[in-house]
Write a protein that holds these residues in place. Sequence first.
Motif, PDB file in Angstrom:
ATOM      1  N   SER A 118       0.832  -1.210   0.000  1.00 23.01           N
ATOM      2  CA  SER A 118       0.000   0.000   0.000  1.00 23.01           C
ATOM      3  C   SER A 118       0.864   1.255   0.000  1.00 23.01           C
ATOM      4  CB  SER A 118      -0.940   0.007   1.199  1.00 23.01           C
ATOM      5  OG  SER A 118      -1.859  -1.065   1.130  1.00 23.01           O
ATOM      6  N   ALA A 119       1.947   1.234   0.766  1.00 22.85           N
ATOM      7  CA  ALA A 119       2.858   2.380   0.808  1.00 22.85           C
ATOM      8  C   ALA A 119       3.513   2.604  -0.546  1.00 22.85           C
ATOM      9  CB  ALA A 119       3.922   2.152   1.882  1.00 22.85           C
ATOM     10  N   PHE A 120       3.887   1.534  -1.221  1.00 26.41           N
ATOM     11  CA  PHE A 120       4.502   1.637  -2.544  1.00 26.41           C
ATOM     12  C   PHE A 120       3.539   2.255  -3.553  1.00 26.41           C
ATOM     13  CE2 PHE A 120       5.257  -0.333  -6.732  1.00 26.41           C
ATOM     14  CZ  PHE A 120       6.538   0.160  -6.989  1.00 26.41           C
ATOM     15  N   ILE A 121       2.319   1.758  -3.592  1.00 25.03           N
ATOM     16  CA  ILE A 121       1.325   2.294  -4.529  1.00 25.03           C
ATOM     17  C   ILE A 121       1.041   3.758  -4.226  1.00 25.03           C
ATOM     18  CG2 ILE A 121      -1.086   2.130  -5.273  1.00 25.03           C
ATOM     19  CD1 ILE A 121      -0.859  -0.926  -4.780  1.00 25.03           C
ATOM     20  N   ALA A 122       0.943   4.102  -2.945  1.00 23.57           N
ATOM     21  CA  ALA A 122       0.674   5.488  -2.559  1.00 23.57           C
ATOM     22  C   ALA A 122       1.805   6.408  -2.990  1.00 23.57           C
ATOM     23  CB  ALA A 122       0.463   5.571  -1.049  1.00 23.57           C
ATOM     24  N   ALA A 123       3.048   5.973  -2.822  1.00 22.64           N
ATOM     25  CA  ALA A 123       4.193   6.794  -3.226  1.00 22.64           C
ATOM     26  C   ALA A 123       4.194   7.024  -4.729  1.00 22.64           C
ATOM     27  CB  ALA A 123       5.493   6.121  -2.788  1.00 22.64           C
ATOM     28  N   CYS A 124       3.891   5.980  -5.493  1.00 23.27           N
ATOM     29  CA  CYS A 124       3.826   6.116  -6.948  1.00 23.27           C
ATOM     30  C   CYS A 124       2.697   7.056  -7.364  1.00 23.27           C
ATOM     31  CB  CYS A 124       3.635   4.746  -7.593  1.00 23.27           C
ATOM     32  SG  CYS A 124       5.044   3.634  -7.433  1.00 23.27           S
ATOM     33  N   ALA A 125       1.554   6.954  -6.691  1.00 23.14           N
ATOM     34  CA  ALA A 125       0.428   7.832  -7.013  1.00 23.14           C
ATOM     35  C   ALA A 125       0.743   9.278  -6.666  1.00 23.14           C
ATOM     36  CB  ALA A 125      -0.823   7.356  -6.258  1.00 23.14           C
ATOM     37  N   ASP A 126       1.393   9.507  -5.544  1.00 20.48           N
ATOM     38  CA  ASP A 126       1.772  10.869  -5.150  1.00 20.48           C
ATOM     39  C   ASP A 126       2.700  11.501  -6.182  1.00 20.48           C
ATOM     40  OD1 ASP A 126       0.292  10.611  -2.877  1.00 20.48           O
ATOM     41  OD2 ASP A 126       1.986  10.616  -1.490  1.00 20.48           O
ATOM     42  N   GLU A 127       3.655  10.706  -6.674  1.00 29.78           N
ATOM     43  CA  GLU A 127       4.613  11.229  -7.647  1.00 29.78           C
ATOM     44  C   GLU A 127       3.910  11.670  -8.926  1.00 29.78           C
ATOM     45  OE1 GLU A 127       7.438  10.484 -11.108  1.00 29.78           O
ATOM     46  OE2 GLU A 127       5.730   9.247 -10.487  1.00 29.78           O
ATOM     47  N   LEU A 128       2.853  10.961  -9.305  1.00 31.92           N
ATOM     48  CA  LEU A 128       2.110  11.298 -10.518  1.00 31.92           C
ATOM     49  C   LEU A 128       1.185  12.493 -10.326  1.00 31.92           C
ATOM     50  CD1 LEU A 128       1.180   7.656 -11.534  1.00 31.92           C
ATOM     51  CD2 LEU A 128       2.681   9.178 -12.839  1.00 31.92           C
ATOM     52  N   ALA A 129       0.859  12.816  -9.088  1.00 28.69           N
ATOM     53  CA  ALA A 129      -0.103  13.885  -8.801  1.00 28.69           C
ATOM     54  C   ALA A 129       0.512  15.277  -8.831  1.00 28.69           C
ATOM     55  CB  ALA A 129      -0.756  13.637  -7.444  1.00 28.69           C
ATOM     56  N   ALA A 130       1.827  15.353  -9.003  1.00 28.95           N
ATOM     57  CA  ALA A 130       2.514  16.643  -9.050  1.00 28.95           C
ATOM     58  C   ALA A 130       3.032  16.899 -10.469  1.00 28.95           C
ATOM     59  CB  ALA A 130       3.679  16.660  -8.064  1.00 28.95           C
ATOM     60  N   PRO A 131       3.016  18.147 -10.928  1.00 25.41           N
ATOM     61  CA  PRO A 131       3.459  18.462 -12.295  1.00 25.41           C
ATOM     62  C   PRO A 131       4.980  18.530 -12.416  1.00 25.41           C
ATOM     63  CG  PRO A 131       2.794  20.473 -11.204  1.00 25.41           C
ATOM     64  CD  PRO A 131       2.518  19.352 -10.227  1.00 25.41           C
ATOM     65  N   LYS A 132       5.622  17.397 -12.294  1.00 24.82           N
ATOM     66  CA  LYS A 132       7.086  17.342 -12.343  1.00 24.82           C
ATOM     67  C   LYS A 132       7.560  17.573 -13.766  1.00 24.82           C
ATOM     68  CE  LYS A 132       7.285  13.200 -11.224  1.00 24.82           C
ATOM     69  NZ  LYS A 132       5.929  13.138 -11.826  1.00 24.82           N
ATOM     70  N   PRO A 133       8.307  18.632 -14.015  1.00 28.03           N
ATOM     71  CA  PRO A 133       8.676  18.991 -15.387  1.00 28.03           C
ATOM     72  C   PRO A 133       9.436  17.886 -16.113  1.00 28.03           C
ATOM     73  CG  PRO A 133       9.099  20.829 -13.926  1.00 28.03           C
ATOM     74  CD  PRO A 133       8.760  19.666 -13.052  1.00 28.03           C
ATOM     75  N   GLY A 134       8.926  17.525 -17.288  1.00 24.06           N
ATOM     76  CA  GLY A 134       9.561  16.542 -18.136  1.00 24.06           C
ATOM     77  C   GLY A 134       9.098  15.125 -17.916  1.00 24.06           C
ATOM     78  N   ASN A 135       8.434  14.858 -16.789  1.00 22.33           N
ATOM     79  CA  ASN A 135       7.949  13.511 -16.470  1.00 22.33           C
ATOM     80  C   ASN A 135       6.476  13.362 -16.821  1.00 22.33           C
ATOM     81  OD1 ASN A 135       9.886  13.676 -13.462  1.00 22.33           O
ATOM     82  ND2 ASN A 135      10.436  12.618 -15.329  1.00 22.33           N
ATOM     83  N   VAL A 136       6.014  12.145 -16.840  1.00 21.74           N
ATOM     84  CA  VAL A 136       4.586  11.870 -16.963  1.00 21.74           C
ATOM     85  C   VAL A 136       3.914  12.187 -15.630  1.00 21.74           C
ATOM     86  CG1 VAL A 136       2.859  10.074 -17.367  1.00 21.74           C
ATOM     87  CG2 VAL A 136       4.988  10.088 -18.687  1.00 21.74           C
ATOM     88  N   HIS A 137       2.743  12.824 -15.686  1.00 20.50           N
ATOM     89  CA  HIS A 137       1.959  13.119 -14.481  1.00 20.50           C
ATOM     90  C   HIS A 137       0.515  13.302 -14.894  1.00 20.50           C
ATOM     91  CE1 HIS A 137       2.441  17.181 -16.050  1.00 20.50           C
ATOM     92  NE2 HIS A 137       3.756  17.047 -15.944  1.00 20.50           N
TER      93      HIS A 137
END
Length: 287
Positions: A9-28
């Motif tokens: 659950s912690a792993f999935i949450a961390a991955c989801a958090d990373e996608l929820a921010a507009p990190k320049p150059g990455n998929v989000h």
Amino acid sequence: MADAEQIASAFIAACADELAAPKPGNVHIYAPGHGMEAADFIASAKAAAPHISAPGARVGARISEAVEATWTRVGCNTNLGIILLCAPLAHAASRAGEGSLDEKLARTLEALDFSDADLAFRAIVRASPAGLGAAPQHDVAAPARVSLREAMALAADRDLVARQYANGFSEIFGMGREAIRRARERGHDRETTTLLLFMTYARHFPDTHIQRKFGEKVARETLTRFQEAASLIDAVDDRDSMFRIALELDRSLKKSGYNPGACADLTVAALFVDYLLAILPNVHKNG
């Protein structure tokens, strides 16, 4: 120690958090990129999670099975760096006994052997990351002749993910944890905290994913662009302005095909550590 369900659950949450921010150059969630969408990464996280957190599994097995599950689900390399970083963290979190998470991680890294390296090498070849090429010694296409940590140490000067194996994940437990702490002290929400965490990495390191694919000159030029954008973000304090600055750089980087994937991998690992520290029963949670 944490149980497998908590770690997954912690792993999935961390991955989801990373996608929820507009990190320049990455998929989000605000924009796709490099032929992939946020949904691909969420699917990958859910596919990899049971293998990242598998009870009793060695680090190499966690890596191998998670990469294979990802390919079965989405058919491309969405998360190799994330898996390489999070597998030893998950193993450490599942260790019984006294000690903080970083102390348990140190014991996990020390115990890595040839079999872990061989399984990780196969996973890396399976994922076929951009710019992989060939190495003069301990090439991942050949059978492992050193431990996984020793192999990673040899690549530490050219790969941010490998460097963590060599230095005990110091950029995760040091720079990453401090960036999260500062953002929370300023009252930022989870998405803004994630953006500031990513920008901390991107303004300090030439991204080694970009460097492998486009060369050192481009990686250095991109670092300068991140430093300029980070300074603009530092000068504002509201989410909308920060996101606007980030998305402007995002569009520019994606137009050139530049993907700072290594910094994104470190971001997920730091978020994963943050979740793990919240669920671990050990009182020594300062990492």
